[in-house]
Scaffold this active site. Structure first.
Site: not given
Length: 324
Positions: A21, A54, A151, A206, A208, A290, A293-294
């Site tokens: 994004w 984007y 969407s 989104s 998070l 990142q 971890e996710n």
């Protein structure tokens, strides 16, 4: 990594997808995109999402360049159409003209022959729905897209599209891409139910809450200088989260995550993935660490007592509505 079917279709996507994004334009950002997509592949992510809007096509170009080394059949690529791409009256929306022209433009920017999932980025009140659906069906027949999707459409809009599709014997929509996280749960009211009844999966963005659910922002503290919230070019939405009562709630959720043996971001992603209606949760990343971890969230199982504790914490900010 684990994989889920998208709605009633046969295609499978990784439970964690990688989006683009807030991207791309400089050489350094291209290097970050290359590194993140390389890490995503290594971790089993097969779903990559972008959109023509984007950065006016730069996002698609960056994703296409980063995916170039990989076998095309090894990943699922999605992009979108709706938002303005120029100043003309036909340079936006979901008319047949705009859809057909932007699909061709997206294919060129992505450097590919086909798009796996093509999303209508929003609902277009100014175009007959039948026109939009027939254009998508024609693109599918031509092999330029494999599946059509929407969407941020409402429950009634999704229901109407599904009914028109059945009446005209069009290929069905397979996905809706809405926002969904602990603070923004509107799809639980009717979108999930309507979608499920029509074979449509949720590919959510989104999860998070723009980074709020990573715990990096603290009540009463200065914004981290390298954070999205500190960047005035991209912080229009996230600023509304930066209220002490919201951030205090986030701190309590971080304590809950620790009791569950998870980081806050892992807890937030596992919470989203607890819903079988969700096919994939799309994360953003500027660093491979990142992603590393996710993706661990796919292994997390949230016991009932943790889910109850989360609901109690979220109840404290039940009247909070982020700016959209």
């Amino acid at each position: 990594m684990k994989y889920r079917r998208v709605g009633n279709s046969g295609i499978q996507v990784s439970e964690i997808g990688l989006g683009s994004w807030l991207t791309y334009g400089t050489a350094a950002e291209q290097e970050a995109a290359d590194a993140c997509i390389r890490s995503a592949f290594d971790l089993g992510i097969n779903f990559f999402d972008t959109a023509n809007a984007y950065n006016r096509g730069a996002g698609e170009e960056a994703v296409g360049a980063a995916l170039k080394p990989y076998r095309r059949s090894s990943y699922v690529l999605s992009t979108k159409v709706y938002f303005p791409m120029d100043s003309g009256p036909n340079d936006r929306g979901l008319s047949r003209k705009h859809i057909m022209e932007q699909c061709e433009a997206s294919l060129k920017r992505l450097g590919t022959d086909y798009i796996d999932i093509y999303f209508c980025h929003r609902y277009d009140e100014g175009t007959p729905l039948e026109e939009t659906l027939r254009a998508l069906d024609d693109l599918t027949a031509q092999g330029k897209i494999l599946y059509a999707a929407v969407s941020e459409w409402s429950g009634p809009q999704i229901a109407e599209a599904a009914e028109i599709g059945r009446r005209l014997n069009l290929r069905p929509l397979i996905a809706n891409q809405p926002i969904y996280n602990m603070f923004e749960r509107y799809i639980e009211k009717d979108v999930m139910g309507v979608s499920a009844r029509n074979g449509i999966g949720q590919v959510v963005f989104s999860p998070l809450a723009q980074g709020i659910l990573t715990g990096k922002y603290k009540p009463g503290a200065e914004l981290p200088q390298d954070s999205r919230a500190a960047n005035d070019q991209v912080n229009g939405v996230i600023r509304s989260y930066l209220q002490d009562r919201v951030l205090e709630c986030v701190q309590k959720l971080e304590e809950t995550a620790a009791r569950a043996g998870l980081t806050l971001s892992q807890l937030a992603l596992a919470w989203v993935l607890r819903r079988p209606e969700v096919s994939s949760a799309i994360i953003g990343a500027s660093r491979p660490s990142q992603i590393e971890e996710n993706v661990k969230a796919v292994e997390a199982q949230l016991p009932e007592e943790i889910l109850t504790e989360i609901e109690a914490v979220l109840h404290e900010v039940r009247d909070f509505a982020p700016a959209r």
